[in-house]
Design an enzyme around this catalytic site. Structure first.
Site, short mmCIF file in Angstrom:
data_model
loop_
_atom_site.label_atom_id
_atom_site.label_comp_id
_atom_site.label_asym_id
_atom_site.label_seq_id
_atom_site.Cartn_x
_atom_site.Cartn_y
_atom_site.Cartn_z
N VAL A 246 46.85 45.76 34.15
CA VAL A 246 47.73 46.41 35.13
C VAL A 246 48.88 47.33 34.62
O VAL A 246 49.00 48.60 34.90
CB VAL A 246 48.26 45.36 36.13
CG1 VAL A 246 49.32 46.31 37.27
CG2 VAL A 246 47.24 44.72 36.76
N THR B 234 51.44 36.68 35.84
CA THR B 234 51.86 35.67 36.80
C THR B 234 50.58 34.58 36.86
O THR B 234 49.89 34.31 37.93
CB THR B 234 52.08 36.16 38.33
OG1 THR B 234 51.14 37.06 38.71
CG2 THR B 234 53.42 36.95 38.26
N THR C 116 51.16 40.88 40.92
CA THR C 116 50.91 39.75 42.05
C THR C 116 51.83 38.60 42.08
O THR C 116 51.71 37.82 41.36
CB THR C 116 49.35 39.48 42.13
OG1 THR C 116 48.58 40.94 42.00
CG2 THR C 116 49.03 38.94 43.59
N ARG D 31 40.93 47.41 40.42
CA ARG D 31 39.71 46.66 40.06
C ARG D 31 39.58 46.68 38.49
O ARG D 31 39.66 47.98 38.37
CB ARG D 31 38.46 47.09 40.97
CG ARG D 31 38.45 46.59 42.26
CD ARG D 31 37.20 47.48 43.05
NE ARG D 31 37.66 48.63 42.94
CZ ARG D 31 36.81 49.72 43.39
NH1 ARG D 31 35.64 49.27 43.86
NH2 ARG D 31 37.06 51.08 43.32
N GLU D 32 39.39 45.68 38.03
CA GLU D 32 39.01 45.89 36.58
C GLU D 32 37.64 46.69 36.45
O GLU D 32 36.82 46.39 37.50
CB GLU D 32 38.81 44.47 35.88
CG GLU D 32 40.13 43.99 35.71
CD GLU D 32 40.24 42.58 34.75
OE1 GLU D 32 39.42 42.49 33.89
OE2 GLU D 32 40.89 41.60 35.11
N PHE E 127 31.63 44.12 49.23
CA PHE E 127 31.97 42.58 49.46
C PHE E 127 31.34 41.79 50.18
O PHE E 127 31.54 40.68 50.60
CB PHE E 127 33.34 42.41 49.55
CG PHE E 127 34.18 42.62 48.08
CD1 PHE E 127 34.41 44.16 47.90
CD2 PHE E 127 34.88 41.82 47.25
CE1 PHE E 127 34.99 44.57 46.74
CE2 PHE E 127 35.37 42.18 46.07
CZ PHE E 127 35.64 43.66 45.68
N GLY F 228 26.22 36.04 45.09
CA GLY F 228 26.05 35.60 43.74
C GLY F 228 26.48 34.25 43.22
O GLY F 228 26.30 33.39 43.92
N CYS G 119 42.03 37.42 39.29
CA CYS G 119 42.77 37.84 40.30
C CYS G 119 42.19 36.87 41.59
O CYS G 119 43.00 36.06 42.13
CB CYS G 119 42.61 39.24 40.98
SG CYS G 119 43.14 40.18 39.46
C1 UGA Z 1 40.41 42.28 42.70
C2 UGA Z 1 40.57 43.53 43.58
O1 UGA Z 1 39.22 43.77 44.12
C3 UGA Z 1 41.26 44.39 43.40
O2 UGA Z 1 41.62 45.21 44.71
C4 UGA Z 1 42.79 43.60 42.93
O3 UGA Z 1 43.67 44.98 42.84
C5 UGA Z 1 42.51 42.93 41.74
O4 UGA Z 1 41.65 41.94 42.09
C6 UGA Z 1 43.91 42.18 41.34
O5 UGA Z 1 44.53 41.48 42.07
O6 UGA Z 1 44.31 42.80 40.37
P1 UGA Z 1 38.85 42.39 40.31
O7 UGA Z 1 39.34 41.10 40.16
O8 UGA Z 1 38.96 43.48 39.19
O9 UGA Z 1 39.72 42.87 41.57
O10 UGA Z 1 37.18 42.49 40.59
P2 UGA Z 1 36.47 42.62 41.96
O11 UGA Z 1 35.65 43.83 41.87
O12 UGA Z 1 37.31 42.39 43.28
O13 UGA Z 1 35.39 41.18 41.82
C7 UGA Z 1 36.10 40.14 41.88
C8 UGA Z 1 34.86 38.90 41.65
O14 UGA Z 1 34.05 39.04 42.87
C9 UGA Z 1 33.99 39.25 40.67
O15 UGA Z 1 33.49 37.87 40.06
C10 UGA Z 1 32.66 39.89 41.36
O16 UGA Z 1 31.39 39.61 40.66
C11 UGA Z 1 32.81 39.05 42.43
N1 UGA Z 1 32.05 39.72 43.74
C12 UGA Z 1 32.52 40.98 44.31
C13 UGA Z 1 30.88 39.16 44.51
O17 UGA Z 1 30.57 37.96 44.06
N2 UGA Z 1 30.41 39.88 45.57
C14 UGA Z 1 30.85 40.96 46.02
O18 UGA Z 1 30.06 41.63 47.03
C15 UGA Z 1 31.92 41.56 45.18
#
Ligand code: UGA
Length: 466
Positions: free
Chosen positions: A11, A85, A120, A153-154, A265, A269, A276
């Site tokens: 971040v 955090t 966060t 998002r990462e 979302f 899976g 996060c």
């Molecule tokens: C998430 C949020 O999407 C960001 O908006 C936020 O800023 C970030 O956390 C944070 O708090 O810093 P991130 O953790 O990078 O981002 O990843 P996501 O793309 O949100 O995916 C999170 C998890 O959910 C992954 O393991 C992904 O595989 C899973 N996922 C996502 C699903 O299983 N199904 C989905 O439809 C989407």
């Protein structure tokens, strides 16, 4: 503007590099000496698409520099706090790093500072920050505290920073509001040279939402928890689909067409991971508890997610029968594609569960091998998906990396012991795989035997015939 960023995690580093990219002079500090040394020498401490070139551009233009916390406090009138955090054993967020920075700012700053929390944090951290700055403020300086949660998002952090849907700032003074407006003006107006695409201006400019500090803090936790809830919801729907013979991808598509629901979302899976969602859901539950609200809905979201690994292992067990001594190939270790991050990755819990049952695991991930090998030392890491699959009784797809979509099925068939794919991310259309002679088991969709037939339909047909 001269801006400081404290903490060069994904971040902090993204924030610093992108703020430099849009024209500010940024000083970014990092307390880990090894990481700081790398950054000062142009070496990236983490993998994030486009970040390396944005950091390099910033250093080259002289608008981005790295150094100590003290230098950062001296340098910018506005200071973004981007320190970690991490979760404490009881689920609370550990705010000791934030407190340490507040103390350091109050002791060292020589003039007005706007202190912005970007990490966060639980709601009311801003008011605690304000209090702590005041306690250590022996010079009678003026401070403002603001909340500016990140929604990065990462894997797409640079794009998310430069082309966000919304910028949320929680402020308590006009001065803080004006400074934050000025910082983000190039992004709100989308008036900067984009390092990612030559023509990537969004059709609509981002919304700049100004609130009080508490509301901004809550927006972040509530957003992440809501997204996590969507994932657990669709994962439960997937379980139901498996029992009744429906196809979760069709169900999700049908649901997502309703704009009130939306299609994002809703991909089922093996569960959400990363640094996060798991920790933010936990922290939000704790925040609610401490405020006297029983947010049991989120407790269920968490439980459903934790069960995903066991349910996936059950799929493996059901198919390979005795797991002990079986060779299992794991494709993908990162918690999601386009990152090397394995923190709270479902792959870690999955591999541990397989090892506990006596499986022999070989794994391949395009980016995460180095980070995974620190937490999973007892498996074999391979240079490509085919090598991982040599002699495998089953290939498990755990992260949906793009390169898996281009797999050479003929080549794969020659190396595996058994042509069995168990896909935790629904990467493929079932018939795409079965026509290559592989049996295909995925999430929330009918299992397909190698001849492409719906294995479940065949089972029920057989029982009707009996
Ligand atoms: C998430 C949020 O999407 C960001 O908006 C936020 O800023 C970030 O956390 C944070 O708090 O810093 P991130 O953790 O990078 O981002 O990843 P996501 O793309 O949100 O995916 C999170 C998890 O959910 C992954 O393991 C992904 O595989 C899973 N996922 C996502 C699903 O299983 N199904 C989905 O439809 C989407």
């Amino acid at each position: 503007m001269r801006i400081s960023v404290i903490g060069a995690g994904y971040v902090g580093l993204t924030t610093a590099a992108c703020l430099a990219q849009i024209g500010h002079d940024v000083f970014c500090s990092e307390s880990d000496g090894d990481k700081l040394h790398k950054l000062q020498n142009g070496i990236m401490p983490l993998f994030e698409p486009h970040l390396e070139s944005v950091v390099a551009d910033g250093r080259k233009s002289g608008r981005l520099a790295f150094g100590s916390t003290e230098e950062a406090i001296d340098s910018g009138q506005t200071i973004f706090i981007c320190v970690g955090t991490p979760p404490l054993p009881n689920g609370d967020a550990d705010l000791s790093a934030i407190e340490g920075v507040a103390r350091a700012i109050a002791k060292r700053a020589s003039g007005y500072r706007l202190v912005i929390e970007k990490s966060t944090v639980p709601v009311q951290t801003g008011s605690q920050l304000r209090k702590h700055l005041a306690v250590h403020n022996t010079k009678g300086l003026k401070y403002d505290v603001a909340s500016n949660p990140e929604f990065l998002r990462e894997g797409s952090a640079v794009e998310d920073f430069l082309h966000p849907d919304r910028i949320v700032v929680g402020v308590e003074s006009r001065r803080a509001a004006e400074l934050l407006r000025e910082i983000y003006a190039p992004i709100v107006g989308q008036s900067f040279a984009c390092p990612v695409h030559s023509d990537c201006r969004r059709l609509t400019d981002p919304v700049f939402l100004m609130t009080d500090t508490e509301s901004a803090e809550l927006i972040k936790h509530a957003s992440n928890s809501f997204l996590a809830m969507k994932i657990s919801f669709i994962n439960m729907v997937a379980n139901l689909c498996e029992v009744v013979g429906a196809d979760v991808t069709k169900v999700a598509e049908g649901m997502g067409l309703d704009p009130r629901i939306g299609s994002a979302f809703l991909k089922p899976g093996i569960g959400f991971g990363g640094f996060c969602f798991p920790k933010d859901v936990q922290a939000f539950i704790r925040i609610a508890e401490r405020s006297g609200c029983d947010f049991s809905l989120l407790k269920e979201v968490e439980k459903i997610n934790q069960r995903r690994i066991h349910e996936f292992v059950e799929k493996v067990r059901k198919e390979v029968w005795v797991v002990r001594g079986k060779k299992i190939a794991v494709w993908g270790l990162a918690f999601k594609p386009n990152t090397d991050d394995v923190r709270f990755a479902p792959s870690i819990a999955l591999v541990r569960a397989l090892l506990d049952e006596g499986a022999i695991v070989s794994a391949y991930d395009p980016q995460a091998t180095e980070k995974a090998s620190a937490v999973l030392p007892n498996i074999t890491y391979c240079a490509n998906p085919y090598e991982a699959a040599i002699g495998a009784d089953a290939v498990l797809i755990v992260t949906e990396w793009e390169e898996f979509r281009a797999i050479d099925w003929h080549r794969l068939a020659t190396v595996v012991e058994r042509q069995l794919i168990i896909d935790g991310r629904n990467v493929f259309e079932p018939t795409e795989i079965t026509r290559h002679g592989f049996q295909y088991i995925s999430i929330g969709r009918p299992s397909r035997s190698a001849d492409g037939k719906d294995a479940k339909a065949e089972d029920s047909l057989a029982s009707i015939e009996k």
